[in-house]
Design a protein around this motif. Sequence first.
Motif, short mmCIF file in Angstrom:
data_model
loop_
_atom_site.label_atom_id
_atom_site.label_comp_id
_atom_site.label_asym_id
_atom_site.label_seq_id
_atom_site.Cartn_x
_atom_site.Cartn_y
_atom_site.Cartn_z
N PRO A 1 46.56 6.92 61.04
CA PRO A 1 45.86 5.44 61.76
C PRO A 1 44.54 5.26 61.57
O PRO A 1 43.61 6.20 61.02
CB PRO A 1 45.72 5.90 63.23
CG PRO A 1 45.69 7.39 63.10
CD PRO A 1 46.59 8.01 62.06
N LEU A 2 44.19 4.03 61.19
CA LEU A 2 42.74 3.66 60.84
C LEU A 2 42.24 2.75 62.06
O LEU A 2 42.87 1.73 62.15
CB LEU A 2 42.84 2.67 59.60
CG LEU A 2 41.39 2.19 58.80
CD1 LEU A 2 40.64 3.46 58.38
CD2 LEU A 2 41.88 1.47 57.71
N ILE A 3 41.24 3.03 62.72
CA ILE A 3 40.53 2.39 63.90
C ILE A 3 39.23 1.69 63.52
O ILE A 3 38.30 2.55 63.09
CB ILE A 3 40.71 3.40 65.01
CG1 ILE A 3 42.07 3.98 65.28
CG2 ILE A 3 40.19 2.88 66.10
CD1 ILE A 3 42.00 5.06 66.23
N SER A 4 38.94 0.86 63.93
CA SER A 4 37.79 0.10 63.86
C SER A 4 37.34 0.09 65.38
O SER A 4 37.90 -0.72 66.12
CB SER A 4 37.89 -1.07 63.09
OG SER A 4 36.45 -1.98 63.21
N GLU A 5 36.26 0.64 65.42
CA GLU A 5 35.73 0.60 67.12
C GLU A 5 34.63 -0.37 67.07
O GLU A 5 33.53 -0.46 66.58
CB GLU A 5 35.13 2.02 67.53
CG GLU A 5 36.09 2.84 67.55
CD GLU A 5 35.64 4.39 68.17
OE1 GLU A 5 34.53 4.60 68.31
OE2 GLU A 5 36.34 5.29 68.44
N VAL A 6 34.61 -1.58 68.13
CA VAL A 6 33.87 -2.34 68.23
C VAL A 6 32.52 -1.99 69.18
O VAL A 6 31.53 -2.17 69.19
CB VAL A 6 34.34 -3.86 68.82
CG1 VAL A 6 33.22 -4.71 69.27
CG2 VAL A 6 35.37 -4.28 67.94
N GLY A 7 33.15 -1.05 70.06
CA GLY A 7 31.90 -0.68 71.25
C GLY A 7 32.93 0.01 72.18
O GLY A 7 34.19 0.31 72.12
N ASN B 1 25.17 -0.92 75.31
CA ASN B 1 24.41 -0.42 74.52
C ASN B 1 24.98 -0.87 73.02
O ASN B 1 24.92 0.01 72.27
CB ASN B 1 24.21 0.95 74.50
CG ASN B 1 23.44 1.33 76.07
OD1 ASN B 1 22.55 0.28 76.45
ND2 ASN B 1 23.85 2.35 76.46
N THR B 2 25.54 -2.04 72.78
CA THR B 2 26.32 -2.32 71.63
C THR B 2 25.55 -3.75 71.11
O THR B 2 26.13 -4.67 71.45
CB THR B 2 27.61 -2.48 71.64
OG1 THR B 2 28.08 -1.32 72.22
CG2 THR B 2 28.20 -2.82 70.11
N PRO B 3 24.41 -3.68 70.41
CA PRO B 3 23.84 -5.10 69.79
C PRO B 3 24.97 -5.73 68.94
O PRO B 3 25.60 -4.93 68.31
CB PRO B 3 22.55 -4.49 69.22
CG PRO B 3 22.22 -3.19 69.71
CD PRO B 3 23.44 -2.56 70.07
N ILE B 4 24.61 -7.15 68.78
CA ILE B 4 25.45 -7.73 68.13
C ILE B 4 25.62 -7.50 66.54
O ILE B 4 26.46 -7.33 65.89
CB ILE B 4 25.37 -9.45 68.38
CG1 ILE B 4 25.54 -9.80 69.75
CG2 ILE B 4 26.08 -10.30 67.47
CD1 ILE B 4 25.11 -11.13 70.08
N LYS B 5 24.26 -7.18 66.05
CA LYS B 5 24.12 -6.61 64.56
C LYS B 5 24.61 -5.32 63.99
O LYS B 5 24.36 -5.13 63.24
CB LYS B 5 22.91 -7.20 64.16
CG LYS B 5 22.53 -8.81 64.17
CD LYS B 5 21.21 -8.98 63.61
CE LYS B 5 20.90 -10.56 63.69
NZ LYS B 5 19.71 -10.81 63.18
N THR B 6 24.99 -4.69 65.24
CA THR B 6 25.28 -3.27 64.93
C THR B 6 26.52 -3.02 64.13
O THR B 6 27.50 -3.75 64.32
CB THR B 6 25.40 -2.35 66.33
OG1 THR B 6 24.25 -2.43 67.07
CG2 THR B 6 25.71 -0.96 66.00
N ASP B 7 26.53 -2.30 63.18
CA ASP B 7 27.86 -1.82 62.28
C ASP B 7 28.94 -1.40 63.19
O ASP B 7 28.60 -0.43 64.06
CB ASP B 7 27.49 -1.19 61.30
CG ASP B 7 26.42 -1.64 60.05
OD1 ASP B 7 26.69 -2.98 60.10
OD2 ASP B 7 25.61 -0.84 59.39
N LEU B 8 30.27 -1.63 62.79
CA LEU B 8 31.06 -1.08 63.44
C LEU B 8 31.36 0.20 62.94
O LEU B 8 31.04 0.65 61.83
CB LEU B 8 32.40 -1.83 63.32
CG LEU B 8 32.48 -3.26 63.81
CD1 LEU B 8 33.76 -4.03 63.73
CD2 LEU B 8 31.81 -3.56 65.32
#
Length: 341
Positions: free
Chosen positions: A260-266, A288-295
């Motif tokens: 599985p390959l998972i991309s976590e938004v927050g 605590n997840t700013p918009i410009k934070t890398d996934l």
Amino acid sequence: MTEILSQDEIDALLNAISSGEVSEDEYSSVGEQKKVKIYDFKRPDKFSKDQIRTLQMMHETFARLATTGLSAQLRALVVVHVASVDQLTYEEFIRSIPNPTTLAVINMDPLRGSAILEIDPSISFTIIDRLFGGKGDSSKVNRELSDIELSVMEGIIVRILGNLRESWSTVIDLRPRLGNIETNPQFAQVVPPNDMVVLITLETKVGEVEGMTNLCIPYITIEPIINKLSAQYWYSSIRKGEVDENRAVIQERLDQVKIPLISEVGSVDISLNDLMNLHVGDVIKLENTPIKTDLMVKVGDRSKFKATPGRVGNRLAIQIGDSIEDIPDELLGSTRSEQEY
């Protein structure tokens, strides 16, 4: 062993010759012993002792692989080991096996010709009984296999041939294929009766039932690689590991693995009640997840990459960025202990 004369004995012989007590013909026969070795031209030895020893080591590997594979498939204790490796005529081999029996004709690609894999009837019927849900008890059955039983044994033999290919990999990329299964040895004439073959006899035990499994390979089949059947070549191939070939096999198997390959938004913590009351169109605010934070991109359960969200056409997408060195806790623990030491 040749007898070596001492200096005193040599001097005594020379004195006897000079005095005429011993003739020169008698003297020449003292240090010369004619050794006579019986040789049967009807069954000449084709394999050297070194080649026989190499074949034994190769098939000891085959026996270990077959033990593991059959034990897992039959869910029973299976023990296979090499009892002997001999050279004899094909006619002698045919006469030594029971009738009926389970006799598989094996195509030895890329080598020419065929080999014979013979499984004792007691072992065959025990395997069949185990696969049909029985206990695999010993039974003195003396009959030919039915069509259903032949199909079952085909699956077992194909699995065994996979073990055979692996055990020969240090010498040649052998691709053995099951041709057909005979029950009467007289119908399996793969070579003329007087041709020499090598016979690998494997003692096989399934549960409490014991029997013999024989692998018969004609000399004409392995003649093209006979020079490779030496202990020196075999050991050097093992050390060398056939790196390129093994790498290709490993790469091919890895290419078939799905992870599985998972991309976590927050992430956010909510109560079960809030989760049950969610509706289409509701918005969940991530903590605590700013918009410009890398996934964070995870491969399996390991954080592996940073990524930037975006679109490709009408589809959501991510652009892979820097890699992340995610060291497992167990490795961190061992590193700390080594540093403390």
